[in-house]
Each structure stands twice: as structure tokens, then as C-alpha cells.
Design a protein around this motif. Structure first.
Motif, PDB file in Angstrom:
ATOM      1  N   ASP A   1       0.617  -1.626  -0.005  1.00  0.00           N
ATOM      2  CA  ASP A   1       0.023   0.263  -0.019  1.00  0.00           C
ATOM      3  C   ASP A   1       0.477   1.080  -0.208  1.00  0.00           C
ATOM      4  O   ASP A   1       0.655   2.141  -0.137  1.00  0.00           O
TER       5      ASP A   1
ATOM      6  N   ARG B   1       0.018   5.156  -1.309  1.00  0.00           N
ATOM      7  CA  ARG B   1      -0.579   6.232  -0.508  1.00  0.00           C
ATOM      8  C   ARG B   1       0.733   7.432  -1.160  1.00  0.00           C
ATOM      9  O   ARG B   1       0.075   9.042  -0.761  1.00  0.00           O
ATOM     10  N   SER B   2       1.767   6.978  -1.176  1.00  0.00           N
ATOM     11  CA  SER B   2       2.693   7.838  -1.443  1.00  0.00           C
ATOM     12  C   SER B   2       2.513   8.812  -2.640  1.00  0.00           C
ATOM     13  O   SER B   2       2.797   9.840  -3.671  1.00  0.00           O
TER      14      SER B   2
ATOM     15  N   TRP C   1      -2.810  15.538   4.013  1.00  0.00           N
ATOM     16  CA  TRP C   1      -2.528  14.437   3.902  1.00  0.00           C
ATOM     17  C   TRP C   1      -2.982  13.376   5.425  1.00  0.00           C
ATOM     18  O   TRP C   1      -2.809  14.422   6.629  1.00  0.00           O
ATOM     19  N   THR C   2      -2.806  12.238   4.937  1.00  0.00           N
ATOM     20  CA  THR C   2      -4.020  11.519   6.091  1.00  0.00           C
ATOM     21  C   THR C   2      -2.258  11.026   6.709  1.00  0.00           C
ATOM     22  O   THR C   2      -1.364  10.974   6.229  1.00  0.00           O
TER      23      THR C   2
ATOM     24  N   GLU D   1      -0.927   7.620   7.273  1.00  0.00           N
ATOM     25  CA  GLU D   1      -0.901   6.763   6.418  1.00  0.00           C
ATOM     26  C   GLU D   1      -0.118   7.308   5.234  1.00  0.00           C
ATOM     27  O   GLU D   1       1.111   7.007   4.773  1.00  0.00           O
ATOM     28  N   GLN D   2      -0.589   8.478   4.926  1.00  0.00           N
ATOM     29  CA  GLN D   2      -0.037   8.855   3.867  1.00  0.00           C
ATOM     30  C   GLN D   2       1.119   9.831   3.807  1.00  0.00           C
ATOM     31  O   GLN D   2       2.570   9.881   3.375  1.00  0.00           O
TER      32      GLN D   2
END
Ligand SMILES: Cc1cc2nc3c(=O)[nH]c(=O)nc-3n(C[C@H](O)[C@H](O)[C@H](O)COP(=O)(O)O)c2cc1C
Length: 220
Positions: A52, A56-57, A68-69, A71-72
Motif C-alpha cells: 500500500d 499512498r505516497s 495528508w492522512t 498513512e500518506q
């Protein structure tokens, strides 16, 4: 001080031809450069980029950092770390294998993730532009001109495109074919050729390693 960035991607740690030829190359670079050599290692087979991370990146690149979240942000930090490692290189060594007529998925995931870093995106003047680089490839079968599988290696040209044309590295390729001859009864007749090719690849790796000293000095 010379820094080698060394990436391996064979799913084998024992008996890997690509790793063995890259070992010969690395040793030759270190020998010709002297003791002041650092090796940054990235093994994308044993320490793979999570599936993932790339998406995301990549998507984070289209929105402001403030949005950004978590996770990002974490994916971006990871991509940044991979790009930092590559950026630190004076010499780049990438070793890989032909899998299912294509590129190692682990290596592809690493490339895709590095490309999400603005330093390595298409059109960027990358920090490794003009640096000496070596792509060490191992293939189980034979893909030479006139053979039934000519044109079936869909990995090497792609890797050359990224390393040389997109990232601007000064690339040499060291290829070893017929690595499955020793363990495949139907390829028994090819074993002498395979052994000769393997010996030649190690010799090419030694010669390539010795060329680095001159390449680095003439680029300075
Ligand atoms: C899952 C898998 C798929 C493979 N697919 C191919 C292939 O499509 N063509 C080929 O020539 N060899 C293929 N091979 C053989 C490898 O390219 C060969 O064993 C090579 O030496 C692997 O690199 P290494 O020695 O560094 O591990 C495959 C091997 C594995 C394990």
C-alpha cells in the motif's frame, strides 16, 4: 570516501547468481577504491516495500502536505528514506532476476515508490544523474538472437529505461543466462555454455568494478 548503493532483489539468498555476481562487482569496486568505501544496502526481497506504500505516497503527491492522512505521511516518509539512500550513492549496483518473463515485483515496487519522491520523478534532474551504475541480471533460460525466446525478457529493457533514461545513471549491464541449466535435465546439453557464461559474468563484474575508479575521477 565512496558510497555504493547496493540493491538486491532475488528471492533467493542461497545460490543466487545475481547476488553472487553483484558480490564480485562490489568487492572489485571496494578493492579499486580503497578502504574508504561505504555500502548502503537495500534488500527488497527480504525487506519488501509494503503493497500500500506506493499508492499512498503517489496520491499524497497531489495534495497539500497539511491534508495528508497519517498513512500518506508515513508512506511519504518511507519513499523519502528510499530516495535518500539512492541519492547518497556515488555508485549504484542493482541486482535482479527474470521472473515470469518480467521484472521482479519487489524491484518494481521499490522503483515506483522512489519515483513518487520529487527528486526521482519523470523529468527531474536526479541527484544520481551521470553517476556510474550497474544492473546485474540473472535469467534461467536463454534469450539470445535467434533463440525461441528472443524478445521474451520484458524486464531488462524496462530497468534500463528507468535507471538510464529516467534517472540519468551512467549504466552498464552484466547479464548471465542459462542459470537453470545445472538443475534442469532438459538443459543438460547447455551446462558447459552456462558455466562459461557465469565465469565470464564474474570476470565482467571484476572489470566493471575496476572501471569505477576512473569514472568517478573523470566525473569529478
Ligand atoms: C518464480 C520464478 C520464476 C522464474 N521465471 C523465469 C522466467 O520467466 N524466465 C527465465 O529465464 N527464468 C525464470 N526463472 C529463473 C530465474 O530467472 C533464475 O533462476 C535466476 O538465476 C534467478 O536469479 P538468482 O540466481 O539471482 O536467484 C524463474 C525463477 C523463479 C523462482
Amino acid at each position: 570516501m565512496t558510497t555504493i548503493f547496493r540493491l538486491d532483489s532475488s528471492i533467493r539468498t542461497e545460490g543466487s547468481v545475481s547476488r553472487a555476481v553483484a558480490d564480485t562487482l562490489e568487492a572489485s569496486i571496494i578493492e579499486s577504491e580503497g578502504t574508504a568505501t561505504t555500502v548502503i544496502r537495500r534488500d527488497v526481497a527480504s525487506d519488501s516495500v509494503a503493497t500500500d506504500v506506493w499508492a499512498r505516497s503517489a496520491f499524497a503527491g497531489y495534495i497539500p502536505e497539511a491534508d495528508w492522512t497519517p498513512e500518506q505521511a508515513s508512506a511519504k516518509a518511507y519513499a523519502n528514506q528510499l530516495a535518500d539512500e539512492l541519492s547518497a550513492a556515488d555508485v549504484v549496483v542493482v541486482s535482479t532476476s527474470l521472473y515470469n518473463f518480467g521484472v521482479s515485483q519487489h524491484l518494481k515496487a521499490w522503483i515506483d515508490t522512489v519515483i513518487t519522491d520529487p527528486r526521482f520523478g519523470p523529468g527531474a534532474e536526479t541527484p544520481v544523474k551521470g553517476k556510474p551504475a550497474f544492473l546485474v541480471v540473472a535469467r534461467g533460460g536463454g534469450y539470445g538472437e535467434g533463440t525461441p525466446r528472443e524478445g521474451w525478457d520484458h524486464a531488462t529493457a524496462y530497468l534500463q529505461r528507468i535507471l538510464s533514461d529516467v534517472w540519468g545513471l551512467d549504466l552498464d549491464i552484466i547479464e548471465t543466462e542459462l542459470t537453470l541449466a545445472e538443475v534442469t535435465p532438459q538443459m543438460a546439453g547447455l551446462r558447459d555454455i552456462a558455466r562459461a557464461q557465469l565465469a565470464e559474468s564474474h570476470e565482467n563484474a571484476r572489470t566493471a568494478g575496476r572501471s569505477v575508479h576512473l569514472k568517478l575521477r573523470s566525473a569529478a
